[in-house]
Design a protein around this motif. Structure first.
Motif, PDB file in Angstrom:
ATOM      1  N   VAL A  53      29.385 -58.235 -65.887  1.00  0.00           N
ATOM      2  CA  VAL A  53      28.983 -59.190 -64.850  1.00  0.00           C
ATOM      3  C   VAL A  53      29.383 -58.657 -63.478  1.00  0.00           C
ATOM      4  O   VAL A  53      28.581 -58.646 -62.535  1.00  0.00           O
ATOM      5  N   ILE A  54      30.634 -58.203 -63.357  1.00  0.00           N
ATOM      6  CA  ILE A  54      31.102 -57.650 -62.079  1.00  0.00           C
ATOM      7  C   ILE A  54      30.278 -56.418 -61.704  1.00  0.00           C
ATOM      8  O   ILE A  54      29.849 -56.268 -60.557  1.00  0.00           O
ATOM      9  N   GLY A  55      30.019 -55.556 -62.679  1.00  0.00           N
ATOM     10  CA  GLY A  55      29.207 -54.369 -62.424  1.00  0.00           C
ATOM     11  C   GLY A  55      27.801 -54.711 -61.993  1.00  0.00           C
ATOM     12  O   GLY A  55      27.217 -54.051 -61.123  1.00  0.00           O
ATOM     13  N   HIS A  56      27.234 -55.754 -62.581  1.00  0.00           N
ATOM     14  CA  HIS A  56      25.881 -56.187 -62.216  1.00  0.00           C
ATOM     15  C   HIS A  56      25.859 -56.755 -60.793  1.00  0.00           C
ATOM     16  O   HIS A  56      24.976 -56.401 -59.999  1.00  0.00           O
ATOM     17  N   VAL A  57      26.820 -57.598 -60.475  1.00  0.00           N
ATOM     18  CA  VAL A  57      26.877 -58.231 -59.146  1.00  0.00           C
ATOM     19  C   VAL A  57      27.054 -57.182 -58.054  1.00  0.00           C
ATOM     20  O   VAL A  57      26.390 -57.222 -57.017  1.00  0.00           O
ATOM     21  N   PHE A  58      27.942 -56.219 -58.305  1.00  0.00           N
ATOM     22  CA  PHE A  58      28.227 -55.203 -57.292  1.00  0.00           C
ATOM     23  C   PHE A  58      27.395 -53.934 -57.474  1.00  0.00           C
ATOM     24  O   PHE A  58      27.618 -52.946 -56.779  1.00  0.00           O
ATOM     25  N   ARG A  59      26.447 -53.965 -58.401  1.00  0.00           N
ATOM     26  CA  ARG A  59      25.526 -52.846 -58.649  1.00  0.00           C
ATOM     27  C   ARG A  59      26.251 -51.527 -58.883  1.00  0.00           C
ATOM     28  O   ARG A  59      25.915 -50.486 -58.306  1.00  0.00           O
ATOM     29  N   LEU A  60      27.264 -51.584 -59.747  1.00  0.00           N
ATOM     30  CA  LEU A  60      28.009 -50.379 -60.093  1.00  0.00           C
ATOM     31  C   LEU A  60      27.182 -49.559 -61.074  1.00  0.00           C
ATOM     32  O   LEU A  60      26.615 -50.109 -62.026  1.00  0.00           O
ATOM     33  N   PRO A  61      27.113 -48.249 -60.870  1.00  0.00           N
ATOM     34  CA  PRO A  61      26.292 -47.417 -61.754  1.00  0.00           C
ATOM     35  C   PRO A  61      26.788 -47.453 -63.204  1.00  0.00           C
ATOM     36  O   PRO A  61      27.984 -47.409 -63.460  1.00  0.00           O
ATOM     37  N   GLY A  62      25.846 -47.567 -64.118  1.00  0.00           N
ATOM     38  CA  GLY A  62      26.174 -47.546 -65.534  1.00  0.00           C
ATOM     39  C   GLY A  62      26.727 -48.855 -66.068  1.00  0.00           C
ATOM     40  O   GLY A  62      27.157 -48.921 -67.216  1.00  0.00           O
ATOM     41  N   MET A  63      26.721 -49.893 -65.250  1.00  0.00           N
ATOM     42  CA  MET A  63      27.266 -51.178 -65.684  1.00  0.00           C
ATOM     43  C   MET A  63      26.275 -52.286 -65.378  1.00  0.00           C
ATOM     44  O   MET A  63      25.364 -52.116 -64.591  1.00  0.00           O
ATOM     45  N   GLY A  64      26.497 -53.419 -65.992  1.00  0.00           N
ATOM     46  CA  GLY A  64      25.620 -54.555 -65.749  1.00  0.00           C
ATOM     47  C   GLY A  64      24.807 -54.871 -66.980  1.00  0.00           C
ATOM     48  O   GLY A  64      25.203 -54.563 -68.102  1.00  0.00           O
ATOM     49  N   PHE A  65      23.658 -55.475 -66.765  1.00  0.00           N
ATOM     50  CA  PHE A  65      22.812 -55.886 -67.873  1.00  0.00           C
ATOM     51  C   PHE A  65      21.647 -54.919 -68.005  1.00  0.00           C
ATOM     52  O   PHE A  65      21.099 -54.447 -67.013  1.00  0.00           O
ATOM     53  N   TYR A  66      21.296 -54.610 -69.213  1.00  0.00           N
ATOM     54  CA  TYR A  66      20.293 -53.586 -69.493  1.00  0.00           C
ATOM     55  C   TYR A  66      19.470 -54.038 -70.688  1.00  0.00           C
ATOM     56  O   TYR A  66      19.498 -55.215 -71.052  1.00  0.00           O
ATOM     57  N   ASN A  67      18.766 -53.147 -71.313  1.00  0.00           N
ATOM     58  CA  ASN A  67      17.882 -53.462 -72.425  1.00  0.00           C
ATOM     59  C   ASN A  67      18.599 -54.360 -73.440  1.00  0.00           C
ATOM     60  O   ASN A  67      19.676 -54.003 -73.912  1.00  0.00           O
ATOM     61  N   PRO A  68      18.012 -55.513 -73.790  1.00  0.00           N
ATOM     62  CA  PRO A  68      18.691 -56.460 -74.693  1.00  0.00           C
ATOM     63  C   PRO A  68      19.050 -55.875 -76.060  1.00  0.00           C
ATOM     64  O   PRO A  68      20.097 -56.214 -76.617  1.00  0.00           O
TER      65      PRO A  68
END
Length: 187
Positions: A53-68
């Protein structure tokens, strides 16, 4: 204590690091060993989700939400580390913990990369599956290193804190006579 481990595991994903060299798998082993019920797998999965969630919000590379498909399989692999950790609860030796760290790394590798293959990032053939696993070997190496290193730290620190050594060290230090100042004159 487990709240602190949650924060540490989350932070290891947010700090610069080689891919997959993080504390999440070791946290799963540790939680599986020492926690009961859903907490055992919710702790590592929650740490992963918080960092995503933090990676997605701050657009950190390699983190966040991706292919389900990949996302679900990655999380299943993390939950698997807690199930492996459960097997350590009755007999925690360094060899068994190391073996569990290796087994957890392999399970995560197999499950998460199966998700990559299912997601269509490689051809839906046996050759595509083999290529998917072959290309992921460097990630397996980092996962192994991370799980072994962080398992040694987590289990070692906890076992040391539960042993009699900390109280013995305090007792030894308190029995020592006060040290004389280095520059004190002798009479």
């Amino acid at each position: 204590m487990f709240y602190v481990l949650f924060l540490i595991a989350t932070a290891t994903r947010l700090m610069p690091h080689p891919p997959n060299l993080v504390c999440i798998g070791a946290l799963g082993l540790f939680a599986g060993c020492y926690l009961r019920g859903r907490s055992a797998w919710l702790l590592p999965v929650g740490a992963m989700l918080a960092s995503d969630v933090i990676g997605h919000v701050f657009r950190l590379p390699g983190m966040g939400f991706y292919n389900p498909a990949v996302f679900c399989m990655v999380y299943a692999g993390i939950a698997g580390s807690a199930m492996i950790g459960r097997r350590l609860s009755n007999n925690r030796t360094a060899v068994r913990i190391g073996g569990a760290a290796v087994a957890s790394s392999i399970v995560f590798f197999l499950v998460s990369n199966l998700g990559v293959w299912f997601a269509g990032q490689y051809p839906p053939t046996a050759a595509g599956l083999i290529a998917c696993y072959t290309m992921a070997i460097p990630f397996l190496t980092n996962t192994l290193i991370g799980n072994l290193l962080y398992s040694a730290v987590l289990f070692g620190t906890y076992e040391f804190s539960q042993s009699q050594w900390p109280s013995r060290l305090t007792e030894l230090v308190s029995k020592q006579p006060a040290l004389q100042p280095v520059f004190a004159r002798k009479s």
